[in-house]
Design a protein around this motif. Structure first.
Motif, PDB file in Angstrom:
ATOM      1  N   CYS A 195     -41.456 -42.091 -12.022  1.00  9.00           N
ATOM      2  CA  CYS A 195     -41.848 -40.685 -11.949  1.00  9.00           C
ATOM      3  C   CYS A 195     -41.018 -39.949 -10.913  1.00  9.00           C
ATOM      4  O   CYS A 195     -40.900 -38.736 -10.949  1.00  9.00           O
ATOM      5  CB  CYS A 195     -43.337 -40.581 -11.629  1.00  9.00           C
ATOM      6  SG  CYS A 195     -43.779 -41.244 -10.017  1.00  9.00           S
ATOM      7  N   CYS A 251     -48.839 -47.200 -10.156  1.00  8.32           N
ATOM      8  CA  CYS A 251     -48.512 -45.808 -10.437  1.00  8.32           C
ATOM      9  C   CYS A 251     -48.518 -45.610 -11.946  1.00  8.32           C
ATOM     10  O   CYS A 251     -47.896 -46.380 -12.668  1.00  8.32           O
ATOM     11  CB  CYS A 251     -47.149 -45.449  -9.856  1.00  8.32           C
ATOM     12  SG  CYS A 251     -46.708 -43.726 -10.148  1.00  8.32           S
ATOM     13  N   CYS A 301     -44.541 -43.988 -15.585  1.00  2.92           N
ATOM     14  CA  CYS A 301     -43.858 -44.655 -14.491  1.00  2.92           C
ATOM     15  C   CYS A 301     -44.100 -46.162 -14.548  1.00  2.92           C
ATOM     16  O   CYS A 301     -45.226 -46.610 -14.724  1.00  2.92           O
ATOM     17  CB  CYS A 301     -44.359 -44.074 -13.168  1.00  2.92           C
ATOM     18  SG  CYS A 301     -43.539 -44.764 -11.737  1.00  2.92           S
ATOM     19  N   ALA A 341     -43.522 -48.255 -12.124  1.00  2.00           N
ATOM     20  CA  ALA A 341     -43.788 -48.827 -10.812  1.00  2.00           C
ATOM     21  C   ALA A 341     -45.237 -49.311 -10.737  1.00  2.00           C
ATOM     22  O   ALA A 341     -46.122 -48.731 -11.357  1.00  2.00           O
ATOM     23  CB  ALA A 341     -43.540 -47.780  -9.736  1.00  2.00           C
ATOM     24  N   CYS A 363     -40.943 -43.835  -6.114  1.00  3.10           N
ATOM     25  CA  CYS A 363     -41.300 -45.052  -6.833  1.00  3.10           C
ATOM     26  C   CYS A 363     -40.053 -45.897  -7.088  1.00  3.10           C
ATOM     27  O   CYS A 363     -40.084 -47.113  -6.984  1.00  3.10           O
ATOM     28  CB  CYS A 363     -41.992 -44.702  -8.159  1.00  3.10           C
ATOM     29  SG  CYS A 363     -43.748 -44.357  -7.959  1.00  3.10           S
TER      30      CYS A 363
HETATM   31 ZN   LIG Z   1     -44.464 -43.509  -9.997  1.00  2.00          ZN
END
Ligand SMILES: [Zn+2]
Length: 54
Positions: free
Chosen positions: A34, A18, A13, A15, A38
């Protein structure tokens, strides 16, 4: 189709804060997060960064 190259579809991911791993099941492999949580978080942050107030 199952049994494809899942390893090519694995991603982390993008973000902030994360690092969850996801499997990209989209047709062209453009997934970056993910999950939608996010995705929305980053979208909202980018929107705010552009100087617009919600
Ligand atoms: Zn994420």
């Amino acid at each position: 189709m199952l049994g494809g190259d899942f390893r090519d579809r694995l991603g982390v991911c993008t973000a902030p804060h994360c690092d969850r791993v996801y499997v990209d099941v989209s047709r062209n492999g453009t997934r970056r997060f993910c999950g939608t949580a996010c995705q929305n978080r980053v979208k909202t942050a980018a929107f705010r960064a552009r100087g617009r107030t919600a």
